[in-house]
Design a protein around this motif. Structure first.
Motif, PDB file in Angstrom:
ATOM      1  N   VAL A 116       0.843  -1.252  -0.099  1.00  0.00           N
ATOM      2  CA  VAL A 116       0.026   0.051  -0.119  1.00  0.00           C
ATOM      3  C   VAL A 116       0.956   1.334  -0.171  1.00  0.00           C
ATOM      4  CG1 VAL A 116      -1.633   1.228   1.225  1.00  0.00           C
ATOM      5  CG2 VAL A 116      -1.797  -1.298   1.183  1.00  0.00           C
TER       6      VAL A 116
ATOM      7  N   GLN B 155      -4.456  -7.607  -4.765  1.00  0.00           N
ATOM      8  CA  GLN B 155      -5.222  -7.625  -6.059  1.00  0.00           C
ATOM      9  C   GLN B 155      -6.241  -6.440  -5.934  1.00  0.00           C
ATOM     10  OE1 GLN B 155      -4.240  -8.734  -9.017  1.00  0.00           O
ATOM     11  NE2 GLN B 155      -2.626  -9.206  -7.703  1.00  0.00           N
ATOM     12  N   GLU B 156      -6.707  -6.302  -4.812  1.00  0.00           N
ATOM     13  CA  GLU B 156      -7.802  -5.484  -4.272  1.00  0.00           C
ATOM     14  C   GLU B 156      -7.475  -3.976  -4.494  1.00  0.00           C
ATOM     15  OE1 GLU B 156     -11.197  -6.293  -4.365  1.00  0.00           O
ATOM     16  OE2 GLU B 156     -10.112  -8.452  -4.433  1.00  0.00           O
ATOM     17  N   LEU B 157      -6.119  -3.552  -4.423  1.00  0.00           N
ATOM     18  CA  LEU B 157      -5.514  -2.234  -4.412  1.00  0.00           C
ATOM     19  C   LEU B 157      -5.976  -1.507  -5.725  1.00  0.00           C
ATOM     20  CD1 LEU B 157      -1.963  -2.804  -3.090  1.00  0.00           C
ATOM     21  CD2 LEU B 157      -4.132  -2.005  -1.775  1.00  0.00           C
ATOM     22  N   LYS B 158      -6.051  -0.338  -5.884  1.00  0.00           N
ATOM     23  CA  LYS B 158      -6.234   0.491  -7.062  1.00  0.00           C
ATOM     24  C   LYS B 158      -5.255   0.257  -8.140  1.00  0.00           C
ATOM     25  CE  LYS B 158      -7.466   5.227  -8.644  1.00  0.00           C
ATOM     26  NZ  LYS B 158      -7.550   6.808  -8.145  1.00  0.00           N
ATOM     27  N   ARG B 159      -4.098   0.253  -7.669  1.00  0.00           N
ATOM     28  CA  ARG B 159      -3.106  -0.233  -8.708  1.00  0.00           C
ATOM     29  C   ARG B 159      -2.397  -1.489  -8.399  1.00  0.00           C
ATOM     30  NH1 ARG B 159       2.664   0.948  -8.849  1.00  0.00           N
ATOM     31  NH2 ARG B 159       3.575   1.124 -10.903  1.00  0.00           N
ATOM     32  N   PRO B 160      -3.046  -2.719  -8.481  1.00  0.00           N
ATOM     33  CA  PRO B 160      -2.275  -3.933  -8.141  1.00  0.00           C
ATOM     34  C   PRO B 160      -1.068  -4.334  -8.727  1.00  0.00           C
ATOM     35  CG  PRO B 160      -4.040  -4.399  -9.583  1.00  0.00           C
ATOM     36  CD  PRO B 160      -4.032  -2.995  -9.439  1.00  0.00           C
TER      37      PRO B 160
ATOM     38  N   GLN C  47       3.549   0.987  -3.297  1.00  0.00           N
ATOM     39  CA  GLN C  47       3.075   0.807  -4.732  1.00  0.00           C
ATOM     40  C   GLN C  47       4.113   0.127  -5.751  1.00  0.00           C
ATOM     41  OE1 GLN C  47       0.345   3.785  -6.210  1.00  0.00           O
ATOM     42  NE2 GLN C  47       0.379   4.699  -4.087  1.00  0.00           N
TER      43      GLN C  47
END
Length: 244
Positions: A47, A73-78, A50
């Motif tokens: 997080v 994989q749930e991050l905005k930019r996985p 990145q």
């Protein structure tokens, strides 16, 4: 100008992290930006930092690698995921998490290089190049009274002979007190390859490999009558360099 690929290493074993760091630092396309020793720390650093890719162990206490992969994989930019583990049994599950690659311990340099090439292709990134940092085009060899500037393209091979390193062209042999290792580093931007602890050859002049004994080969170069011995430890890598 393309950026480097930023990478995070995650493994609860320090030795494994150090081993992978050593191999990744040899990859010009990779920039290591962090490491984590647990799944919880991995998610937090993913997080914060990145990264473009996470090299991720599977078996870790509390939060394992599969759970980390699902979380990031749930991050905005996985980030891309490359699993790096001692356990081959998790490969199928790994690719369900859209893993790009699956590296098995103990890591091999060729294996890591191939994974990085796939990353470059997918992410469209290449190591930064600067005209200021381009390698010199000549190899300087200091003689008794003169300094010779050799074109690497004219060098057939280089070898260590007792206390001297000899640089062989078609018509002439030059001698230098520089160690073979230093010559190898200077010629790194060009098409030279170590075939023996005491020999470097210019790949452009290789004509054929002739089987010898005990898995070793003799190397025939265009422009040279002498055949060079290829140590069996180098045969596999040499063939990879030469063959399509």
């Amino acid at each position: 100008m393309s950026e480097k690929i930023t990478a995070l290493i995650v493994d609860d074993e320090r030795f494994s992290r150090d081993e992978l760091k050593y191999l990744l630092r040899k990859q010009k396309a990779i920039e290591l930006i962090g490491e984590a020793d647990s799944g919880e720390s991995a998610i937090m650093k993913a997080v914060q930092l990145q990264p473009d890719v996470i090299f991720l162990d599977v078996e870790m206490p509390r939060t394992n690698g599969m759970e980390v992969a699902a979380a990031v994989q749930e991050l905005k930019r996985p980030p891309k995921i490359i699993f790096a583990t001692a356990y081959p049994d998790f490969a199928v599950e790994a690719f369900r998490h859209e893993a790009l690659d699956y590296l098995l311990k103990p890591f091999e340099e060729d294996q890591v290089t191939e994974a990085v090439k796939r990353l470059e292709k997918i992410l469209g990134k290449r190591p930064e190049e600067s005209s200021v940092n381009k390698p010199p085009s000549k190899l300087a060899v200091e003689g008794e009274e003169e300094i010779y500037y050799l074109n690497p393209a004219d060098i057939l091979y280089v070898y260590r002979d007792e206390r001297l390193t000899k640089i062989v062209e078609k018509e002439r042999v030059f001698e230098t007190k520089l160690p073979l290792k230093e010559i190898e580093q200077r010629l790194q931007p060009f098409s030279f390859f170590r075939i023996h602890k005491s020999y470097l050859v210019n790949l452009e002049y290789i004509d054929r490999l002739v089987p010898w004994f005990n898995g070793a080969y003799q190397l025939v170069l265009r422009g040279s009558k002498e055949q060079l011995s290829v140590s069996r430890n180098y045969v596999k890598d040499l063939r990879k360099q030469l063959e399509l």
